[in-house]
Design a protein around this motif. Structure first.
Motif, PDB file in Angstrom:
ATOM      1  N   ASN A  87       9.494 -11.941  -3.240  1.00 38.54           N
ATOM      2  CA  ASN A  87      10.619 -11.001  -3.039  1.00 38.54           C
ATOM      3  C   ASN A  87      10.122  -9.581  -2.783  1.00 38.54           C
ATOM      4  OD1 ASN A  87      13.378 -10.519  -2.691  1.00 38.54           O
ATOM      5  ND2 ASN A  87      13.561  -9.727  -4.782  1.00 38.54           N
ATOM      6  N   ILE A  88       9.180  -9.472  -1.874  1.00 37.40           N
ATOM      7  CA  ILE A  88       8.704  -8.147  -1.460  1.00 37.40           C
ATOM      8  C   ILE A  88       9.677  -7.603  -0.411  1.00 37.40           C
ATOM      9  CG2 ILE A  88       7.107  -9.145   0.272  1.00 37.40           C
ATOM     10  CD1 ILE A  88       5.213  -6.719  -0.541  1.00 37.40           C
ATOM     11  N   ASP A  89       9.884  -6.310  -0.439  1.00 38.87           N
ATOM     12  CA  ASP A  89      10.912  -5.669   0.385  1.00 38.87           C
ATOM     13  C   ASP A  89      10.517  -5.608   1.869  1.00 38.87           C
ATOM     14  OD1 ASP A  89      13.163  -4.301   1.138  1.00 38.87           O
ATOM     15  OD2 ASP A  89      12.400  -2.338   0.528  1.00 38.87           O
ATOM     16  N   ALA A 116       0.830  -1.207   0.000  1.00 38.95           N
ATOM     17  CA  ALA A 116       0.000   0.000   0.000  1.00 38.95           C
ATOM     18  C   ALA A 116       0.864   1.256   0.000  1.00 38.95           C
ATOM     19  CB  ALA A 116      -0.937   0.004   1.213  1.00 38.95           C
ATOM     20  N   ASN A 117       1.966   1.230   0.719  1.00 38.60           N
ATOM     21  CA  ASN A 117       2.846   2.393   0.788  1.00 38.60           C
ATOM     22  C   ASN A 117       4.311   1.957   0.747  1.00 38.60           C
ATOM     23  OD1 ASN A 117       4.272   4.703   1.278  1.00 38.60           O
ATOM     24  ND2 ASN A 117       3.104   5.335   3.086  1.00 38.60           N
ATOM     25  N   PRO A 118       4.842   1.757  -0.459  1.00 40.37           N
ATOM     26  CA  PRO A 118       6.224   1.255  -0.595  1.00 40.37           C
ATOM     27  C   PRO A 118       7.273   2.197  -0.015  1.00 40.37           C
ATOM     28  CG  PRO A 118       5.023   1.072  -2.675  1.00 40.37           C
ATOM     29  CD  PRO A 118       4.180   1.913  -1.763  1.00 40.37           C
ATOM     30  N   GLY A 119       6.890   3.427   0.286  1.00 42.30           N
ATOM     31  CA  GLY A 119       7.828   4.365   0.894  1.00 42.30           C
ATOM     32  C   GLY A 119       8.162   4.005   2.336  1.00 42.30           C
ATOM     33  N   GLU A 139      12.267  -6.684  -7.249  1.00 39.24           N
ATOM     34  CA  GLU A 139      11.505  -6.578  -6.010  1.00 39.24           C
ATOM     35  C   GLU A 139      10.036  -6.311  -6.342  1.00 39.24           C
ATOM     36  OE1 GLU A 139       9.410  -5.019  -2.760  1.00 39.24           O
ATOM     37  OE2 GLU A 139      10.094  -3.600  -4.287  1.00 39.24           O
ATOM     38  N   TYR A 140       9.148  -6.906  -5.554  1.00 37.67           N
ATOM     39  CA  TYR A 140       7.721  -6.896  -5.893  1.00 37.67           C
ATOM     40  C   TYR A 140       7.124  -5.502  -6.079  1.00 37.67           C
ATOM     41  CZ  TYR A 140       2.716  -7.532  -5.723  1.00 37.67           C
ATOM     42  OH  TYR A 140       1.382  -7.471  -6.015  1.00 37.67           O
ATOM     43  N   THR A 141       7.310  -4.618  -5.105  1.00 34.89           N
ATOM     44  CA  THR A 141       6.621  -3.316  -5.203  1.00 34.89           C
ATOM     45  C   THR A 141       7.191  -2.480  -6.356  1.00 34.89           C
ATOM     46  OG1 THR A 141       8.044  -2.248  -3.549  1.00 34.89           O
ATOM     47  CG2 THR A 141       6.025  -3.257  -2.746  1.00 34.89           C
TER      48      THR A 141
END
Lengths: 270, 381
Positions: A112-114, A82-85, A255-257
């Protein structure tokens, strides 16, 4: 001296962990590693499941989410997607992440999501009173394995590597400085990163296995955990019964996002 | 006459109408897992959300989909998941987490027959009590129901509004008939759609307490990442969001969780009625069955039989006052539903023996037809 107070919620101390528990050592290593990366505490989120390790977020002054048993990774996935930041750290245990949450653990690694996953492996279900976990060694006793465990164990780090994690390291609380270093590297890695941290549970594990003294368990870690450089020098024979620590895999992959962002931009450009 | 002549009219499956309604409500996050007969919601949003700048993700299981939905909502995105019977069961633990932590989100359950794998492609209304009581522990919850594709669109919007307003998970129930029937949907002008967003903190971070006492009993949860660092836990917690063992504080929390819904019953419940004023026989029906009931009322009235319909579009909180009022007027209440009397039980309780309650249950995977209802009305007469 390092000022931990800046990072903790002082009002929630003393913590709930037993005397001799290693979780406090991990907490300090984590705080130092966070400081070293210079991350914004406003933009850091710590997500946990259920268990002793999962109580860590309550003590750290960032956005914290204490979820249901085994489900920290799905909640964390929702937050990150929702918020990759946001910098998302998952704190979990051997039972939480590889028994009830095993499916989420391998799929987050595959995706491989961060996320930075800190998995405290104490070989036991500590909070519920010492039941056998997927990492309780064969022959060791637990409240639900009173004649000695007969089940083979998971190699947690191996599981994450096989599932596709981009960074996997093993550390232990006897080598607290190395633990801090591995956490730091994991925090800085883009992609799914895992630090499997071996940590003693004298109350629920040691007591039943002739290592009731916290010192005994620390000595066990000292005598059994071998860092990467030393490991390379050991013969096959000498490696028997030893556990390798340090970086086990460190690769760069999509990476996923970021992949999702690329997809979105492509679609929206049309 | 092409469709350009009617830009606001579309032919849509109920499931697609849910997806479109979600987008209109401002939903920008969906996490799901494939399951019949709800998968079209996920499929549709997997195309529409990335195009709208939103987030779609197919998770590894139903439990994870619910968890991700809650996590995303905590960052401020309006979040949705959709499922059907077996998946709905799997989601229950984390639905309870959302109740306890007061994180708004919407769960759509397109009902199929159970128990267990049951009838994946056939309609049922067997989850109406699970929707109310599926998760463990005392809690209250809002459950909406849709009878048409138009309803599916509008009720999805309402579900988001109620979730944001009352800081609670909201469940929307469709049955397979509604989910898979393609029919006309009139899309309202975007400017005419009322949207509600959750409250935002009006104090600086250092004074902020996520679960501080509020006049309306509804907490103010800041979005993660906005400088309001706080703790969320499924354990009983105090106003700062940290676990507690204080009995009085625990009671206060659990009572408030129910009270914030129940005390707003009038705002939440919603019913449609048909020919109820002079009715001698009442029908209580919801979802696709209500459409058969409407047809039955029309046919009975044509024959001079005074029948009326009470059709709730919100099942929980239960419209107990309206049922009692109807029970006082009629000789009997017929409750046709695609289960063995799950809501009939509630109607019976609410009617306080003012009228006999007649169950008309069907659990063979077929819809309840107007004929069946007409036949029962005539038997009662």
């Amino acid at each position: 001296m390092f000022n931990y107070l800046e990072y903790v919620r002082e009002e929630n101390f003393p913590h709930i962990w037993c005397s001799g528990c290693g979780d406090g050592i991990v907490l300090k290593a984590l705080i130092r590693a966070m400081e070293a990366t210079g991350m914004s505490r406003d933009e850091a989120v710590m997500v946990s499941g259920i268990g002793c390790s999962s109580r860590t977020p309550g003590y750290v002054d960032i956005n914290t989410l204490h979820t249901t048993h085994g489900r920290a990774i799905p909640f964390a996935t929702g937050v990150k997607h929702a918020n990759p930041g946001l910098k998302v750290i998952v704190v979990t245990g051997d039972g939480d992440a590889t028994a009830i949450g095993g499916n989420h653990f391998i799929h987050a690694a595959r995706r491989n999501i961060d996320l930075t996953v800190l998995l405290y492996n104490n070989y036991i279900y500590g909070m519920t009173g010492g039941q056998c976990s997927p990492t309780t060694p064969i022959g060791y006793k637990a409240s639900t394995a009173q004649f000695g465990n007969i089940e083979p164990t998971f190699n947690i780090s191996g599981l994450a590597i096989a599932a596709g994690a981009s960074f996997v390291a093993r550390a232990d609380v006897y080598n607290a400085k190395q633990c801090e270093k591995m956490i730091g590297l994991a925090l800085e890695k883009k992609g799914f990163s895992l630090v499997e941290i071996l940590t003693p549970c004298p109350t629920a594990f040691g007591r039943r296995n002739k290592m009731a003294s916290p010192v005994k368990l620390m000595e066990w870690l000292r005598d059994h955990v071998v860092s990467g450089a030393k490991w390379e020098k050991l013969s096959e024979e000498d490696r028997e019964g030893k556990i390798r620590s340090g970086i086990l895999i460190d690769v760069d992959k999509p990476e996923y996002t970021e992949e999702y962002k690329k997809l979105t931009e492509k679609l929206r450009a049309v | 006459m092409g469709k350009d002549n009617f830009p606001n009219v579309r032919m849509m499956q109920g499931n697609q109408a849910c997806a479109e309604g979600a987008l209109a409500a401002g939903c920008r996050f969906f996490a799901g897992y494939p399951i019949t007969p709800s998968s079209e919601i996920a499929e549709h949003l997997s195309v529409a959300l990335p195009r709208a700048g939103g987030k779609f993700i197919q998770m590894e299981d139903e439990i994870a989909a619910m968890g991700a939905t809650i996590g995303a909502s905590l960052t401020g995105l309006k979040s949705l998941t959709a499922t059907s019977g077996p998946g709905f069961s799997l989601k229950q633990e984390n639905i309870g987490y959302a109740c306890m932590t007061e994180v708004p989100c919407v769960i759509i359950n397109v009902m199929r027959g159970g128990p267990s794998t049951g009838m994946p492609t056939l309609p049922a209304q067997m989850d109406v009590q699970q929707a109310r009581w599926g998760t463990h522990g005392d809690h209250s919850i809002i459950v909406l129901v849709a009878a048409t594709a138009q309803d599916a669109y509008e009720q999805t919007i309402r579900a988001f509004n109620l979730a944001e307003k009352y800081m609670t998970p909201v469940i929307l129930l469709l049955d397979e008939i509604v989910g898979h029937t393609t029919e006309k949907v009139v899309i309202p002008d975007a400017s005419k759609i009322e949207l509600i967003d959750r409250k935002k903190p009006d104090v600086p971070p250092e004074e902020y307490k996520p679960y501080a006492e509020t006049e309306d009993l509804i907490p103010v949860l800041a979005n993660f990442g906005t400088g309001y660092k706080y703790n969320v836990t499924g354990l009983c917690h105090n106003e700062t969001g940290f676990p507690i063992n204080d009995n009085a504080m625990i009671e206060k929390l659990i009572v408030r969780l129910t009270k914030k819904i129940v005390s707003n019953r009038d705002d939440i419940i919603s019913n449609r009625t048909m020919s109820l004023d002079d009715a001698e026989i009442g029908i209580f029906a919801y979802g696709s069955v209500a459409r058969s009931a409407q047809s039955a009322v029309t046919r009975c009235r044509a024959e001079g039989i005074k029948v009326g319909l009470l059709e709730p579009t919100v099942l929980w909180p239960f419209p107990k006052d309206e049922v009692l009022e109807m029970a006082k007027k009629v000789k009997a209440i017929i409750v046709p539903e695609m289960n063995l009397g799950q809501m009939a039980r509630e109607v019976e309780l609410a009617s306080r023996c003012e009228a006999p309650i007649l169950k008309l249950g069907r659990v063979d995977g077929n819809p309840i037809l107007p004929d069946q209802i007409v036949k029962m009305v005539k038997e009662v007469v």
